[in-house]
Design an enzyme around this catalytic site. Structure first.
Site, mmCIF file in Angstrom:
data_model
loop_
_atom_site.group_PDB
_atom_site.id
_atom_site.type_symbol
_atom_site.label_atom_id
_atom_site.label_comp_id
_atom_site.label_asym_id
_atom_site.label_seq_id
_atom_site.Cartn_x
_atom_site.Cartn_y
_atom_site.Cartn_z
ATOM 1 N N GLU A 155 -5.496 45.841 52.373
ATOM 2 C CA GLU A 155 -6.653 44.541 53.421
ATOM 3 C C GLU A 155 -7.399 43.836 52.896
ATOM 4 O O GLU A 155 -7.706 42.579 52.836
ATOM 5 C CB GLU A 155 -7.482 45.431 54.504
ATOM 6 C CG GLU A 155 -6.305 45.580 55.758
ATOM 7 C CD GLU A 155 -5.794 46.740 55.267
ATOM 8 O OE1 GLU A 155 -5.984 47.912 54.111
ATOM 9 O OE2 GLU A 155 -4.722 47.582 55.830
ATOM 10 N N THR A 205 -8.232 48.381 48.658
ATOM 11 C CA THR A 205 -7.229 48.035 49.831
ATOM 12 C C THR A 205 -6.509 47.294 49.662
ATOM 13 O O THR A 205 -6.859 45.617 50.099
ATOM 14 C CB THR A 205 -7.288 49.050 51.235
ATOM 15 O OG1 THR A 205 -8.641 47.400 51.539
ATOM 16 C CG2 THR A 205 -8.766 50.097 50.846
ATOM 17 N N SER A 216 -11.277 58.834 39.215
ATOM 18 C CA SER A 216 -10.653 59.265 38.246
ATOM 19 C C SER A 216 -10.783 59.762 36.536
ATOM 20 O O SER A 216 -11.286 58.437 36.245
ATOM 21 C CB SER A 216 -9.247 57.472 38.387
ATOM 22 O OG SER A 216 -8.901 57.798 39.628
ATOM 23 N N GLU A 229 -7.855 43.784 35.662
ATOM 24 C CA GLU A 229 -6.932 45.429 35.897
ATOM 25 C C GLU A 229 -6.015 44.602 36.829
ATOM 26 O O GLU A 229 -4.858 45.375 37.190
ATOM 27 C CB GLU A 229 -7.988 45.958 36.841
ATOM 28 C CG GLU A 229 -7.445 47.280 36.938
ATOM 29 C CD GLU A 229 -8.215 48.568 38.097
ATOM 30 O OE1 GLU A 229 -8.843 47.692 38.783
ATOM 31 O OE2 GLU A 229 -7.745 49.864 38.462
ATOM 32 N N GLY A 270 -16.755 54.312 37.411
ATOM 33 C CA GLY A 270 -17.938 54.896 38.108
ATOM 34 C C GLY A 270 -18.829 53.292 38.879
ATOM 35 O O GLY A 270 -19.532 53.335 39.163
ATOM 36 N N SER A 279 -16.897 53.438 43.305
ATOM 37 C CA SER A 279 -16.906 54.010 44.028
ATOM 38 C C SER A 279 -18.084 55.184 44.371
ATOM 39 O O SER A 279 -18.673 55.939 43.534
ATOM 40 C CB SER A 279 -15.358 54.182 44.837
ATOM 41 O OG SER A 279 -14.990 53.717 44.664
#
Ligand SMILES: Cc1cc2nc3c(=O)[nH]c(=O)nc-3n(C[C@H](O)[C@H](O)[C@H](O)COP(=O)(O)OP(=O)(O)OC[C@H]3O[C@@H](n4cnc5c(N)ncnc54)[C@H](O)[C@@H]3O)c2cc1C
Length: 388
Positions: free
Chosen positions: A373, A371, A161, A243, A127, A129
């Site tokens: 970026e 991401t 997820s 990760e 948890g 985002s």
């Protein structure tokens, strides 16, 4: 850098591969882009057998339920799990809740939480985002207010997820709204059965089902706080790098590529074998070169971990390269397959049980775990020392 395995490591790799080949035959292997409950349950069964052998968390200390080996053995194992297309379970717990607890958890928390993760008895979700917060994670808004021996949580988390199988959520919440944003965040483990937690389903294009997770006056015991209050940001940043080493992801994608090459060598299209085409040959050669580099970048991260370093920019280099090459592979394979490539796994005409169509959908996710970026920012700042 020497990537030769020792004799023991080589024989461990062969043992894992032999076990997985026997236990997860082709018809039970995961197919990209397809997720269903029976597959998940099978993955849990396999994971618990692997745990009994002390392989699942082979790199963890024995007192936490691990195999007492190191990051190289864990990397060997993870790559084989990926290459064997073993249905994915337990990723969040094994991948970074466990490592975070080993660094920041109290002895009681380690004793409580680590052995069930290593035994595949529990599932975690992440948890981080929120509806208004993604890359700029330090702006997160979920509140955790101290009230006696408890914290009271209000707000919501987005893109959770694995939540439908999760027993616990590993989360970040704001504990000091007055402090500068990075310094007012704490890390918690929440039992998903706690009253006040509810879910709104959120299907992913990959076929997985995630959720927005709501917290409505959720009371967690103060013992659910991991590490120091208001140091959660720094704890999380350290453990996110665990990760990002990515050998499982590499192994899984490599398997899809190797199967695809075999398919091209053995399948006819318009009167000739697919791989006879010079264009196809060149595309496959390019992907092989890119994937061989990806493998080396992942092993570099594992090697750094084994030498006691915490990889940071190096992990982002491996992750970024892997994410972008996986997408290129998926796009090239779709082009080669033509209209057949768009068929999903439930069609009898789908090549490779729909795995190319599935990996194409999955690889369009360029946001999970940071991401492209954001990884470029990390590489520029921490890898090259460029200004923010
Ligand atoms: C498949 C999948 C699974 C996920 N699972 C989880 C999960 O289990 N738990 C969880 O907490 N989250 C999860 N996420 C969320 C993921 O962490 C976020 O998507 C990610 O952090 C990006 O946030 P965002 O989607 O809000 O995009 P934004 O942060 O809004 O970014 C939008 C765009 O702006 C760009 N951008 C943003 N900031 C910068 C910057 N500083 N410099 C340059 N470009 C920038 C981004 O690269 C992107 O292209 C998952 C996401 C996906 C796709």
């Amino acid at each position: 850098m020497n990537f030769d395995f020792s004799k023991e490591q080589q024989s461990f790799k062969e043992d894992v591969r032999a076990f997985l080949t026997r236990r997860v035959p082709p018809e039970r292997q995961e197919v990209f882009g397809v997720e269903y409950d029976g597959q998940y349950q099978f993955g849990r069964e396999v994971a618990s057998e692997l745990a009994q052998r002390r392989w699942l968390a082979v790199g963890w200390p024995e007192e936490h339920g691990g195999g007492g080996k190191g990051p190289i053995e864990q990397a060997i194992f993870n790559e084989q799990m990926g290459y064997g297309m073993v249905p994915r379970t337990g990723i969040t717990g094994l991948g970074f809740v466990g490592p975070a607890l080993m660094v920041f958890g109290s002895l009681e928390q380690q004793a409580q939480y680590l052995p069930p993760i290593a035994a595949s008895e529990v599932e975690y979700c992440q948890g981080f985002s929120e509806p208004n917060v993604g890359s700029d994670l330090a702006s997160l808004e979920l509140r955790a207010d101290r009230d006696g021996d408890e914290y009271v949580l209000n707000g919501s988390k987005m893109f959770t997820s694995y939540v439908y199988n999760a027993d616990y959520m590993y989360l970040l919440a704001r504990t000091d709204p007055q402090a500068p944003k990075h310094r007012g965040i704490s890390m918690f483990i929440a039992d998903m059965k706690t009253p006040g937690i509810s879910l709104r389903a959120l299907p992913y294009i990959s076929g997985a089902m995630a959720a927005q997770t709501f917290f409505d006056n959720v009371r967690l015991p103060a013992t659910a706080l991991i590490g120091e209050e208001n140091r959660g940001w720094y704890h999380a940043m350290t453990t996110l790098d665990f990760e990002r080493s990515g050998l499982e992801r590499y192994g899984r994608t490599r398997r899809a590529f190797d199967d695809f090459v075999e398919f091209c060598k053995t399948t006819g299209l318009n009167g000739r074998v697919i791989s006879d085409s010079p264009t196809v040959k060149h595309k496959l050669a390019e992907i092989k070169a890119a994937f061989d580099v990806w493998s080396l970048l992942c092993w570099n991260v594992a090697w750094l971990q084994s030498s006691g370093a915490v990889p940071n920019a190096e992990a982002s280099v491996a992750f970024l390269h892997g994410t972008e090459q996986r997408l290129k592979f998926a796009q090239s394979a779709m082009e080669i397959l033509g209209p057949h490539g768009t068929l999903r796994g439930d069609s009898q005409w789908a090549p490779l049980r729909g795995t190319i169509e599935g990996i194409h959908r999955e690889s369009m996710h360029l946001h999970g775990a940071g991401t492209s970026e954001i990884h470029r920012n990390i590489i520029a700042q921490r890898g090259l020392g460029l200004p923010r």
